[in-house]
Design a protein around this motif. Structure first.
Motif, PDB file in Angstrom:
ATOM      1  N   ALA A  21       0.688  -1.293  -0.172  1.00 20.11           N
ATOM      2  CA  ALA A  21       0.075  -0.022  -0.201  1.00 20.11           C
ATOM      3  C   ALA A  21       0.909   1.013  -0.054  1.00 20.11           C
ATOM      4  O   ALA A  21       0.677   2.365  -0.761  1.00 20.11           O
ATOM      5  N   PHE A  22       2.051   1.083   0.682  1.00 21.82           N
ATOM      6  CA  PHE A  22       2.681   2.361   0.670  1.00 21.82           C
ATOM      7  C   PHE A  22       3.446   2.831  -0.587  1.00 21.82           C
ATOM      8  O   PHE A  22       3.490   3.839  -1.112  1.00 21.82           O
ATOM      9  N   ALA A  23       3.977   1.525  -1.317  1.00 19.83           N
ATOM     10  CA  ALA A  23       4.503   1.570  -2.678  1.00 19.83           C
ATOM     11  C   ALA A  23       3.295   2.244  -3.574  1.00 19.83           C
ATOM     12  O   ALA A  23       3.611   3.064  -4.330  1.00 19.83           O
ATOM     13  N   ASP A  24       2.063   1.894  -3.322  1.00 18.92           N
ATOM     14  CA  ASP A  24       1.075   2.268  -4.301  1.00 18.92           C
ATOM     15  C   ASP A  24       0.984   3.681  -3.970  1.00 18.92           C
ATOM     16  O   ASP A  24       0.740   4.510  -5.063  1.00 18.92           O
ATOM     17  N   SER A  25       0.770   4.123  -2.860  1.00 15.35           N
ATOM     18  CA  SER A  25       0.734   5.510  -2.423  1.00 15.35           C
ATOM     19  C   SER A  25       1.978   6.491  -2.977  1.00 15.35           C
ATOM     20  O   SER A  25       1.466   7.682  -3.607  1.00 15.35           O
ATOM     21  N   LYS A  26       2.901   6.054  -3.176  1.00 15.31           N
ATOM     22  CA  LYS A  26       4.241   6.810  -3.518  1.00 15.31           C
ATOM     23  C   LYS A  26       3.925   6.717  -5.217  1.00 15.31           C
ATOM     24  O   LYS A  26       4.263   7.804  -5.538  1.00 15.31           O
ATOM     25  N   GLY A  27       3.511   5.826  -5.758  1.00 20.98           N
ATOM     26  CA  GLY A  27       3.203   5.601  -7.160  1.00 20.98           C
ATOM     27  C   GLY A  27       1.901   6.411  -7.515  1.00 20.98           C
ATOM     28  O   GLY A  27       2.107   7.088  -8.529  1.00 20.98           O
ATOM     29  N   ASP A  28       1.175   6.861  -6.486  1.00 18.03           N
ATOM     30  CA  ASP A  28       0.007   7.647  -6.852  1.00 18.03           C
ATOM     31  C   ASP A  28       0.384   9.270  -7.018  1.00 18.03           C
ATOM     32  O   ASP A  28      -0.455  10.149  -7.543  1.00 18.03           O
ATOM     33  N   ALA A  29       1.533   9.462  -6.781  1.00 16.59           N
ATOM     34  CA  ALA A  29       2.054  11.011  -6.910  1.00 16.59           C
ATOM     35  C   ALA A  29       1.861  11.586  -8.274  1.00 16.59           C
ATOM     36  O   ALA A  29       1.796  12.612  -8.603  1.00 16.59           O
ATOM     37  N   VAL A  30       1.842  10.431  -9.061  1.00 17.46           N
ATOM     38  CA  VAL A  30       1.621  10.845 -10.642  1.00 17.46           C
ATOM     39  C   VAL A  30       0.217  11.132 -10.865  1.00 17.46           C
ATOM     40  O   VAL A  30      -0.132  11.799 -11.946  1.00 17.46           O
ATOM     41  N   LEU A  31      -0.644  11.030 -10.063  1.00 17.82           N
ATOM     42  CA  LEU A  31      -2.151  10.914 -10.454  1.00 17.82           C
ATOM     43  C   LEU A  31      -2.571  12.429 -10.665  1.00 17.82           C
ATOM     44  O   LEU A  31      -2.147  13.216  -9.657  1.00 17.82           O
ATOM     45  N   GLY A  32      -3.412  12.595 -11.297  1.00 17.13           N
ATOM     46  CA  GLY A  32      -3.880  14.150 -11.450  1.00 17.13           C
ATOM     47  C   GLY A  32      -4.036  14.845 -12.980  1.00 17.13           C
ATOM     48  O   GLY A  32      -3.628  14.121 -13.817  1.00 17.13           O
ATOM     49  N   VAL A  33      -4.141  15.977 -12.888  1.00 16.85           N
ATOM     50  CA  VAL A  33      -4.223  16.703 -14.219  1.00 16.85           C
ATOM     51  C   VAL A  33      -2.760  17.638 -14.413  1.00 16.85           C
ATOM     52  O   VAL A  33      -2.485  18.403 -13.750  1.00 16.85           O
ATOM     53  N   TRP A  34      -2.258  17.390 -15.689  1.00 18.99           N
ATOM     54  CA  TRP A  34      -0.821  18.015 -15.950  1.00 18.99           C
ATOM     55  C   TRP A  34      -0.974  18.856 -17.125  1.00 18.99           C
ATOM     56  O   TRP A  34      -1.698  18.227 -18.122  1.00 18.99           O
ATOM     57  N   PHE A  35      -0.566  20.177 -17.081  1.00 17.93           N
ATOM     58  CA  PHE A  35      -0.340  20.815 -18.434  1.00 17.93           C
ATOM     59  C   PHE A  35       0.868  20.225 -19.204  1.00 17.93           C
ATOM     60  O   PHE A  35       1.957  20.102 -18.394  1.00 17.93           O
ATOM     61  N   THR A  36       0.843  20.109 -20.344  1.00 21.02           N
ATOM     62  CA  THR A  36       2.041  19.721 -21.120  1.00 21.02           C
ATOM     63  C   THR A  36       3.032  21.113 -21.244  1.00 21.02           C
ATOM     64  O   THR A  36       2.406  22.299 -20.938  1.00 21.02           O
ATOM     65  N   PRO A  37       4.265  21.043 -21.762  1.00 18.95           N
ATOM     66  CA  PRO A  37       5.132  22.125 -21.691  1.00 18.95           C
ATOM     67  C   PRO A  37       4.655  23.339 -22.371  1.00 18.95           C
ATOM     68  O   PRO A  37       4.958  24.471 -21.289  1.00 18.95           O
ATOM     69  N   ASP A  38       4.023  23.669 -23.071  1.00 17.42           N
ATOM     70  CA  ASP A  38       3.563  24.975 -23.616  1.00 17.42           C
ATOM     71  C   ASP A  38       2.300  25.350 -23.148  1.00 17.42           C
ATOM     72  O   ASP A  38       1.526  26.467 -23.391  1.00 17.42           O
ATOM     73  N   SER A  39       1.801  24.565 -22.160  1.00 14.52           N
ATOM     74  CA  SER A  39       0.370  24.861 -21.519  1.00 14.52           C
ATOM     75  C   SER A  39      -0.744  24.829 -22.540  1.00 14.52           C
ATOM     76  O   SER A  39      -1.703  25.458 -22.624  1.00 14.52           O
ATOM     77  N   ASP A  40      -0.516  24.190 -23.641  1.00 13.36           N
ATOM     78  CA  ASP A  40      -1.408  24.169 -24.784  1.00 13.36           C
ATOM     79  C   ASP A  40      -2.372  22.876 -24.659  1.00 13.36           C
ATOM     80  O   ASP A  40      -3.331  22.875 -25.347  1.00 13.36           O
ATOM     81  N   SER A  41      -2.247  22.121 -23.588  1.00 11.02           N
ATOM     82  CA  SER A  41      -3.088  20.818 -23.444  1.00 11.02           C
ATOM     83  C   SER A  41      -2.912  20.559 -21.893  1.00 11.02           C
ATOM     84  O   SER A  41      -2.101  20.609 -21.170  1.00 11.02           O
ATOM     85  N   GLU A  42      -3.887  19.617 -21.632  1.00 10.46           N
ATOM     86  CA  GLU A  42      -4.063  18.732 -20.138  1.00 10.46           C
ATOM     87  C   GLU A  42      -4.072  17.532 -20.370  1.00 10.46           C
ATOM     88  O   GLU A  42      -4.817  16.971 -21.146  1.00 10.46           O
ATOM     89  N   VAL A  43      -3.231  16.962 -19.580  1.00 12.14           N
ATOM     90  CA  VAL A  43      -3.421  15.437 -19.498  1.00 12.14           C
ATOM     91  C   VAL A  43      -3.909  14.821 -18.217  1.00 12.14           C
ATOM     92  O   VAL A  43      -3.174  15.315 -17.267  1.00 12.14           O
TER      93      VAL A  43
END
Length: 158
Positions: A21-43
């Motif tokens: 569960a601890f490993a999963d929770s550390k892996g979950d740090a990537v979860l969420g919405v991210w702007f691509t480099p030029d802020s022209d899209s979200e993933v």
């Protein structure tokens, strides 16, 4: 004696489950919405399987092709026109899963994934890491990671 062994086995099982569960929770740090480099899209990055992460385009700054586009797409909603599968070339870019199968390992690295670039219709192997300043560095490559490109994504604030 049997009671002690049973207690030890329960204790070991609990430890193993909590460490997973601890490993999963550390892996979950990537979860969420991210702007691509030029802020022209979200993933948006989400779980797609146990310990695996995927991402789809949820927003485009310019959702339509430019009016001066020299193809029949001028002014129309952006679609995956360069997809090598002709049947997918009219799929909208928004909603497209572009990141697949990233696997989290315990060394703060997500690896063994693939990233698709709708701007050229190509798929690359990829890996990712979160930098000390909170950016998500995605490295797309062919074969070995030395031959590739890294882009830094920024987490969208709530």
């Amino acid at each position: 004696m049997k009671i002690r062994w049973f207690a030890l086995i329960k204790l070991l099982a609990a430890f193993m489950m909590s460490s997973a569960a601890f490993a999963d929770s550390k892996g979950d740090a990537v979860l969420g919405v991210w702007f691509t480099p030029d802020s022209d899209s979200e993933v948006e990055i989400y779980h797609c399987a146990k310990n695996n992460y995927c991402g789809k385009v949820t927003w485009l700054k310019a959702p339509n092709f430019p009016l001066d586009d020299d193809t029949s797409f001028a002014g129309k909603l952006k679609v995956d026109r360069y997809n090598p599968d002709e049947h997918r070339q009219n799929d909208p870019v928004v909603g497209k899963e572009i990141l697949q199968g990233l696997f989290y390992s315990e060394d703060s690295l997500w690896h063994d994934g693939e990233i698709y670039d709708p701007k050229n219709g190509k798929t690359y192997q990829c890996k990712a890491t979160i930098t000390s300043d909170g950016k998500l560095e995605i490295r797309g490559f062919i074969g070995i990671s030395l031959i590739g490109r890294t882009s830094a994504w920024t987490r969208r604030s709530s």
